[in-house]
Design an enzyme around this catalytic site. Structure first.
Site: not given
Ligand code: ZN
Length: 452
Positions: A55, A60, A81, A120, A209, A231, A268, A319
């Protein structure tokens, strides 16, 4: 045919001496223990299998260390975030190539030979699709190709701001697709990786979400037999919001409403009841643990003891890529459990059992399953993903067998990695990837502009 010879190697059956590994076209042809080396062998001291980071959000890596500021009141995942959104909104495709290439170089230098890229960041800065809707996936594929890391591309479907089909907010505009757009994106993403050796694809509904139930049902068939990553239950607030929306917790909802099976990887799965732990373990899905990111974001600690006791499978992912390394993830996983239970060497119930080896075996198998690799480890038919350790490192000196692994995971870390082969290609020697300097230069140029 390439022939490597190791004085010691970690095989599925345990440690073996004098091991010859032969591979051709990136695939292991034979593994033979108890044979002396010959002049035709390239000789090394000690081999362990390369692991997958199941993952990753590559972009990031560009903001690693930039979100360590306290927010207004209680600083949580949600303030992190906001920093991530601001960063994501500024990156160009060239920036993504630069950042992902350095990240994958670093992953290889630190023991990861494959990456599950949960991707994404799809659209242009104003939220409109690029001429090639998979432009950013092309950039991820370029980074994989340049670095040599194996790629499992997991294009992410992201449609809403929170549970109940809420409209996305402006900071999410580069991620958002309709089901039709995502179908087109998946086809273009398949094209993006078609020529990449050893690459494969799955789908990644972002989270409950971001994906409404009817959308989840519509996109799952796009996976076929390929991996499905989502997630789930990372944050206490997320669990509360899910309960308010549906009367169920995220893992509970997924197990009841989605066809969760061996194809699935729940990223997670931090906050689960005992019933959820047992049911998730029984589903055959993999729990995708990201211990460093979960610690960095203050998510919570996974129920590892209970999940493993129920026969659950896990792998590890990097991640947010704030810090990258096989040893770092497995150490953080173990230390989180020690802090939670106030005990040491959590998974070994018998005196004398060691911490490192079971972690390595479980994470290897879980990572392989989550990224649809039929075989993993030092066995014929698996990709030649191999990490050699430097037995002259002070934390490895004089040790053998499982004690070497503990020396690596708990004391030496990535410093002890000598050479790394991914898909049979020797990419790292003396701890350095052949692209390290040029990848750093290009990354630094991008990030200097992005943080200015
Ligand atoms: Zn993630």
């Amino acid at each position: 045919m390439t022939r490597l010879h190791f004085a010691f190697a970690l095989l599925p059956s345990g440690w073996a001496n004098d091991v010859r590994v032969e591979f051709t076209d990136g695939i292991i042809a034979s593994v033979t223990a108890g044979v002396a080396s010959t002049d035709a062998d390239e000789r090394h001291q000690l081999a362990v299998p390369g692991l997958a980071s199941l993952h990753s959000h590559a972009f990031q890596r560009g903001m690693a260390g930039l979100a360590e500021l306290r927010g207004d009141t209680t600083d949580t995942f949600w303030t992190w975030r906001e920093t991530m959104y601001r960063f994501a909104l500024t990156m160009t495709p060239d920036d993504v190539t630069a950042v992902a290439t350095l990240l994958y170089v670093e992953m290889l230098e630190r023991g990861f030979t494959r990456v599950g890229e949960f991707h994404y960041l799809h659209h242009d800065r104003d939220g409109s699709p690029y001429a090639n809707p998979a432009e950013m996936a092309v950039r991820i594929a370029e980074a994989s190709d340049a670095s040599g890391i194996g790629l499992t591309l997991l294009p992410s479907f992201y449609a809403h701001g929170t549970f109940g089909g809420a409209a996305p907010h402006a900071g999410q505009r580069r991620f958002i697709c309709s089901v039709d757009q995502f179908t087109t994106l998946m086809a273009a993403s398949r094209d993006a990786i078609r020529k990449l050796p050893g690459a494969n694809i799955g789908i990644a509904p972002h989270s409950l979400r971001a994906v409404a139930p009817d959308e989840l049902a519509a996109i799952i068939p796009l996976a076929g037999a390929d991996p499905i990553h989502i997630h789930a239950a990372e944050q206490v607030r997320e669990v509360g919001d899910c309960l308010a929306w549906s009367g169920q917790r995220p893992v509970e909802w997924l197990l009841e409403h989605a066809p969760v099976d061996q194809r699935w990887c729940l990223i997670h799965a931090t906050h689960m009841t005992e019933q959820e732990v047992t049911a998730l373990a029984g589903s055959g899905a993999v729990a995708g643990l990201c211990p460093i990111t979960e610690a960095s974001l203050g998510d919570g600690i996974f129920s590892a003891r209970e999940f493993l006791a129920a026969g659950g499978r896990f792998g590890v992912g990097t991640d947010s890529n704030v810090l990258v390394g096989v040893a770092d993830e497995l150490r953080q996983l173990e230390y989180g459990q020690r802090l939670k239970h106030r005990e040491r060497v959590i998974e070994q119930r018998t005196a004398g059992g060691r911490a490192g080896t079971p972690r390595e075996h479980v994470a290897l198998a879980g990572g392989a399953q989550a990224l649809a690799q039929a075989k993993s480890g030092l066995v014929p038919g698996a990709r030649a993903d191999i990490v050699s350790l430097d037995t002259t490192h002070p934390s490895l000196a004089g040790r053998s067998g499982d004690a070497v692994l503990d020396g690596w995971l708990f004391a030496a870390g990535s410093d002890a990695i000598d050479c790394v082969w991914a898909g049979g290609d020797k990419l790292v020697a003396g701890g350095r990837h052949r692209l390290r300097d040029s990848a750093r230069e290009r990354f630094n140029a991008s990030v200097r502009r992005l943080v200015a």
